[in-house]
Motif scaffolding. Structure first.
Motif, PDB file in Angstrom:
ATOM      1  N   PHE A 268     -14.371  23.680  -3.008  1.00  0.00           N
ATOM      2  CA  PHE A 268     -13.905  22.502  -3.740  1.00  0.00           C
ATOM      3  C   PHE A 268     -12.903  21.766  -2.864  1.00  0.00           C
ATOM      4  CE2 PHE A 268     -10.548  20.502  -6.203  1.00  0.00           C
ATOM      5  CZ  PHE A 268     -11.260  19.670  -7.052  1.00  0.00           C
ATOM      6  N   SER A 269     -13.037  20.448  -2.798  1.00  0.00           N
ATOM      7  CA  SER A 269     -12.075  19.652  -2.036  1.00  0.00           C
ATOM      8  C   SER A 269     -11.768  18.361  -2.781  1.00  0.00           C
ATOM      9  CB  SER A 269     -12.606  19.337  -0.631  1.00  0.00           C
ATOM     10  OG  SER A 269     -13.718  18.465  -0.706  1.00  0.00           O
ATOM     11  N   ALA A 270     -10.548  17.917  -2.648  1.00  0.00           N
ATOM     12  CA  ALA A 270     -10.107  16.658  -3.244  1.00  0.00           C
ATOM     13  C   ALA A 270      -9.231  15.929  -2.225  1.00  0.00           C
ATOM     14  CB  ALA A 270      -9.327  16.905  -4.531  1.00  0.00           C
ATOM     15  N   VAL A 271      -9.536  14.668  -2.016  1.00  0.00           N
ATOM     16  CA  VAL A 271      -8.784  13.835  -1.082  1.00  0.00           C
ATOM     17  C   VAL A 271      -8.316  12.601  -1.832  1.00  0.00           C
ATOM     18  CG1 VAL A 271      -8.864  12.554   1.087  1.00  0.00           C
ATOM     19  CG2 VAL A 271     -10.201  14.652   0.839  1.00  0.00           C
ATOM     20  N   TYR A 272      -7.057  12.240  -1.646  1.00  0.00           N
ATOM     21  CA  TYR A 272      -6.556  11.047  -2.312  1.00  0.00           C
ATOM     22  C   TYR A 272      -5.808  10.178  -1.307  1.00  0.00           C
ATOM     23  CZ  TYR A 272      -1.937  13.228  -2.224  1.00  0.00           C
ATOM     24  OH  TYR A 272      -0.756  13.811  -1.807  1.00  0.00           O
ATOM     25  N   THR A 273      -5.821   8.883  -1.581  1.00  0.00           N
ATOM     26  CA  THR A 273      -5.098   7.901  -0.774  1.00  0.00           C
ATOM     27  C   THR A 273      -4.389   6.935  -1.713  1.00  0.00           C
ATOM     28  OG1 THR A 273      -6.752   8.018   0.990  1.00  0.00           O
ATOM     29  CG2 THR A 273      -5.291   6.122   1.004  1.00  0.00           C
ATOM     30  N   TYR A 274      -3.128   6.650  -1.418  1.00  0.00           N
ATOM     31  CA  TYR A 274      -2.375   5.712  -2.256  1.00  0.00           C
ATOM     32  C   TYR A 274      -1.776   4.642  -1.350  1.00  0.00           C
ATOM     33  CZ  TYR A 274       1.024   3.711  -5.454  1.00  0.00           C
ATOM     34  OH  TYR A 274       1.743   2.832  -6.223  1.00  0.00           O
ATOM     35  N   GLU A 275      -2.143   3.397  -1.611  1.00  0.00           N
ATOM     36  CA  GLU A 275      -1.613   2.276  -0.861  1.00  0.00           C
ATOM     37  C   GLU A 275      -0.386   1.717  -1.579  1.00  0.00           C
ATOM     38  OE1 GLU A 275      -4.588  -0.608  -0.172  1.00  0.00           O
ATOM     39  OE2 GLU A 275      -6.014   0.802   0.737  1.00  0.00           O
ATOM     40  N   LEU A 276       0.675   1.477  -0.815  1.00  0.00           N
ATOM     41  CA  LEU A 276       1.916   0.973  -1.413  1.00  0.00           C
ATOM     42  C   LEU A 276       1.918  -0.546  -1.571  1.00  0.00           C
ATOM     43  CD1 LEU A 276       4.588   3.154   0.413  1.00  0.00           C
ATOM     44  CD2 LEU A 276       3.453   3.567  -1.757  1.00  0.00           C
ATOM     45  N   LEU A 283       7.322  -6.536  -5.905  1.00  0.00           N
ATOM     46  CA  LEU A 283       8.647  -6.861  -5.385  1.00  0.00           C
ATOM     47  C   LEU A 283       8.632  -8.117  -4.519  1.00  0.00           C
ATOM     48  CD1 LEU A 283       9.657  -3.237  -4.351  1.00  0.00           C
ATOM     49  CD2 LEU A 283      10.310  -4.446  -6.438  1.00  0.00           C
ATOM     50  N   VAL A 284       7.764  -9.078  -4.861  1.00  0.00           N
ATOM     51  CA  VAL A 284       7.656 -10.286  -4.049  1.00  0.00           C
ATOM     52  C   VAL A 284       8.993 -10.999  -3.946  1.00  0.00           C
ATOM     53  CG1 VAL A 284       6.585 -12.564  -3.897  1.00  0.00           C
ATOM     54  CG2 VAL A 284       5.223 -10.581  -4.575  1.00  0.00           C
ATOM     55  N   GLY A 285       9.751 -11.001  -5.046  1.00  0.00           N
ATOM     56  CA  GLY A 285      11.044 -11.684  -5.026  1.00  0.00           C
ATOM     57  C   GLY A 285      12.089 -10.966  -4.211  1.00  0.00           C
ATOM     58  N   HIS A 286      11.855  -9.694  -3.913  1.00  0.00           N
ATOM     59  CA  HIS A 286      12.804  -8.917  -3.119  1.00  0.00           C
ATOM     60  C   HIS A 286      12.233  -8.805  -1.699  1.00  0.00           C
ATOM     61  CE1 HIS A 286      13.317  -7.830  -7.338  1.00  0.00           C
ATOM     62  NE2 HIS A 286      14.592  -7.532  -7.057  1.00  0.00           N
ATOM     63  N   GLU A 291       8.883  -6.366   2.467  1.00  0.00           N
ATOM     64  CA  GLU A 291       8.496  -6.173   3.864  1.00  0.00           C
ATOM     65  C   GLU A 291       8.454  -4.698   4.237  1.00  0.00           C
ATOM     66  OE1 GLU A 291       7.387  -8.342   5.934  1.00  0.00           O
ATOM     67  OE2 GLU A 291       7.576  -9.945   4.456  1.00  0.00           O
ATOM     68  N   ILE A 292       9.361  -3.914   3.670  1.00  0.00           N
ATOM     69  CA  ILE A 292       9.405  -2.483   3.990  1.00  0.00           C
ATOM     70  C   ILE A 292       8.178  -1.764   3.450  1.00  0.00           C
ATOM     71  CG2 ILE A 292      10.625  -0.319   3.513  1.00  0.00           C
ATOM     72  CD1 ILE A 292      13.224  -1.887   3.625  1.00  0.00           C
ATOM     73  N   LEU A 293       7.726  -2.101   2.238  1.00  0.00           N
ATOM     74  CA  LEU A 293       6.633  -1.376   1.581  1.00  0.00           C
ATOM     75  C   LEU A 293       5.253  -1.904   1.945  1.00  0.00           C
ATOM     76  CD1 LEU A 293       8.154  -0.940  -1.989  1.00  0.00           C
ATOM     77  CD2 LEU A 293       7.999   0.763  -0.173  1.00  0.00           C
ATOM     78  N   SER A 294       5.138  -3.113   2.423  1.00  0.00           N
ATOM     79  CA  SER A 294       3.825  -3.702   2.702  1.00  0.00           C
ATOM     80  C   SER A 294       3.116  -2.952   3.840  1.00  0.00           C
ATOM     81  CB  SER A 294       3.986  -5.174   3.091  1.00  0.00           C
ATOM     82  OG  SER A 294       4.464  -5.924   2.000  1.00  0.00           O
ATOM     83  N   GLY A 295       1.815  -2.718   3.630  1.00  0.00           N
ATOM     84  CA  GLY A 295       0.986  -2.125   4.674  1.00  0.00           C
ATOM     85  C   GLY A 295       1.055  -0.614   4.786  1.00  0.00           C
ATOM     86  N   TRP A 296       1.871   0.064   3.976  1.00  0.00           N
ATOM     87  CA  TRP A 296       2.001   1.515   4.063  1.00  0.00           C
ATOM     88  C   TRP A 296       1.034   2.196   3.093  1.00  0.00           C
ATOM     89  CZ3 TRP A 296       5.136   4.376   7.329  1.00  0.00           C
ATOM     90  CH2 TRP A 296       6.059   3.645   8.092  1.00  0.00           C
ATOM     91  N   LYS A 297       0.598   3.411   3.439  1.00  0.00           N
ATOM     92  CA  LYS A 297      -0.197   4.214   2.527  1.00  0.00           C
ATOM     93  C   LYS A 297       0.128   5.681   2.759  1.00  0.00           C
ATOM     94  CE  LYS A 297      -4.242   2.881   3.883  1.00  0.00           C
ATOM     95  NZ  LYS A 297      -5.712   2.746   4.016  1.00  0.00           N
ATOM     96  N   THR A 298      -0.107   6.465   1.748  1.00  0.00           N
ATOM     97  CA  THR A 298       0.085   7.909   1.846  1.00  0.00           C
ATOM     98  C   THR A 298      -1.191   8.600   1.367  1.00  0.00           C
ATOM     99  OG1 THR A 298       1.447   9.786   1.144  1.00  0.00           O
ATOM    100  CG2 THR A 298       1.081   8.051  -0.478  1.00  0.00           C
ATOM    101  N   SER A 299      -1.448   9.775   1.892  1.00  0.00           N
ATOM    102  CA  SER A 299      -2.677  10.479   1.532  1.00  0.00           C
ATOM    103  C   SER A 299      -2.443  11.983   1.558  1.00  0.00           C
ATOM    104  CB  SER A 299      -3.813  10.103   2.494  1.00  0.00           C
ATOM    105  OG  SER A 299      -3.495  10.523   3.814  1.00  0.00           O
ATOM    106  N   GLY A 300      -3.365  12.699   0.968  1.00  0.00           N
ATOM    107  CA  GLY A 300      -3.271  14.152   0.940  1.00  0.00           C
ATOM    108  C   GLY A 300      -4.610  14.763   0.566  1.00  0.00           C
ATOM    109  N   SER A 301      -4.703  16.064   0.672  1.00  0.00           N
ATOM    110  CA  SER A 301      -5.952  16.755   0.344  1.00  0.00           C
ATOM    111  C   SER A 301      -5.654  18.142  -0.194  1.00  0.00           C
ATOM    112  CB  SER A 301      -6.855  16.863   1.583  1.00  0.00           C
ATOM    113  OG  SER A 301      -6.238  17.657   2.584  1.00  0.00           O
ATOM    114  N   VAL A 302      -6.591  18.630  -0.993  1.00  0.00           N
ATOM    115  CA  VAL A 302      -6.512  19.975  -1.557  1.00  0.00           C
ATOM    116  C   VAL A 302      -7.868  20.637  -1.352  1.00  0.00           C
ATOM    117  CG1 VAL A 302      -6.160  21.344  -3.637  1.00  0.00           C
ATOM    118  CG2 VAL A 302      -4.828  19.259  -3.281  1.00  0.00           C
TER     119      VAL A 302
END
Length: 325
Positions: A268-276, A283-286, A291-302
């Motif tokens: 069994f395998s599970a892969v996830y990806t989360y785009e920030l 946070l367009v007004g901030h 700028e800090i959060l744009s373009g980043w993503k995090t991922s993981g697997s089990v």
């Protein structure tokens, strides 16, 4: 060398020139006039895929280096005899010529004359159904059949008679390995041959979904079986402990057929990806946070899978052929 050939040292390997590797694939989107089938298949949302291929591996360099180390191409001698002190810088003289061939003194490791490239036939059949625009499910079968796989064997094995086995069980002593060889006048004659076979069959289920707010998940489950009659042609310990490179009986390979040491029936395998980026959009007004959060993503697997198969062994040369098992 005719003298070597007369002492069961194999000659050159025949050239293998017939390794054609065709592949064929099919992708089909079914359609139907039936209302029921249209609901089941969707409007162009189901695809059926199938494929078949021939594939080849190579004879790895360990085999070639073992062959290159045979007499007379290579000869081992002691630079520093064990009973001597360190004589550096005055080393023992190197022999100025090769010693005469002695079939009992020199073991050989060669490749069979009819050696073939390891061959695999692979096939698959997959049905994929899309649901909406964010998810799909796959159900498929993947299998392969491999042959001409590499195996190490012995042309001059040690033999163990029933009477000798009874003697060992009773605590007695039997003749040594060399005396029990098929031809006691010859040393070992190890041969790498392409006679091993394997099979693999698997069913798998996969679910892929793009969730809201930049989260994507891919989950799959596989039920499979892998079988072979040899998994290790050299001596990689983690493999050879359960699948020795030399068969327990060099005259009968049928007892070697079993679940492969690489068999993992359940996985069994599970892969996830989360785009920030979606969070950055809030946070367009901030401007700084955006700028800090744009373009980043995090991922993981089990991953979870069945454990490695193992063989219960005695640690002794039970068959009398120099293979502990």
């Amino acid at each position: 060398d005719p003298v070597l050939r007369q002492n069961d040292v194999l000659g050159p390997v025949h050239r293998d020139v017939d390794n054609l590797a065709p592949r064929i694939g099919l992708a089909f989107v079914p359609e139907s006039q039936s209302a029921f089938l249209r609901r089941m298949l969707g409007e162009g949302q189901t695809v059926i895929r199938a494929g078949y291929s021939f594939q080849y591996d190579v004879v790895f360099l360990n085999m070639l280096s073992a062959t290159a180390g045979n007499y007379p191409r290579a000869l081992k001698y002691d630079v520093l005899p064990p009973e001597s002190n360190n004589l550096f810088p005055t080393l023992q003289p190197r022999p100025d010529r090769l010693p005469a061939f002695d079939p009992l003194r020199f073991p050989f490791a060669n490749m069979a004359a009819d050696l073939q490239s390891p061959t695999s036939h692979q096939w698959l059949f997959i049905v994929q159904r899309q649901f909406g625009t964010r998810q799909f499910v796959e159900l498929g079968y993947v299998g392969n059949r491999s042959y001409h796989l590499l195996r190490q064997t012995e042309r001059n094995p040690g033999l163990l008679s029933t009477a000798q086995a009874a003697t060992v069980i009773g605590g007695g002593v039997i003749p040594g390995l060399q005396e029990r060889r098929l031809n006691p006048g010859w040393a070992s004659r190890v041969v790498a041959e392409s006679s091993a076979v394997s099979k693999y069959h698997s069913l798998f289920l996969r679910h892929h979904q793009d969730l809201a707010n930049g989260l994507r998940a891919d989950i799959s489950f596989t039920w499979s079986g892998a079988f072979s009659d040899n998994d290790e042609a050299l001596a990689v310990s983690d493999i050879a402990l359960s699948s020795p490179q030399v068969p327990q009986n060099v005259f009968d390979y049928r007892n070697e057929w079993s679940r492969s040491i690489f068999d993992r029936p359940l996985r069994f395998s599970a892969v996830y990806t989360y785009e920030l980026s979606p969070l950055a959009g809030v946070l367009v007004g901030h401007s700084i946070a955006h700028e800090i959060l744009s373009g980043w993503k995090t991922s993981g697997s089990v991953e979870w899978q069945s454990g490695q198969p193992f063989t219960v062994v005695t640690g002794l040369d039970s068959g009398g052929s120099r293979v502990t098992g």
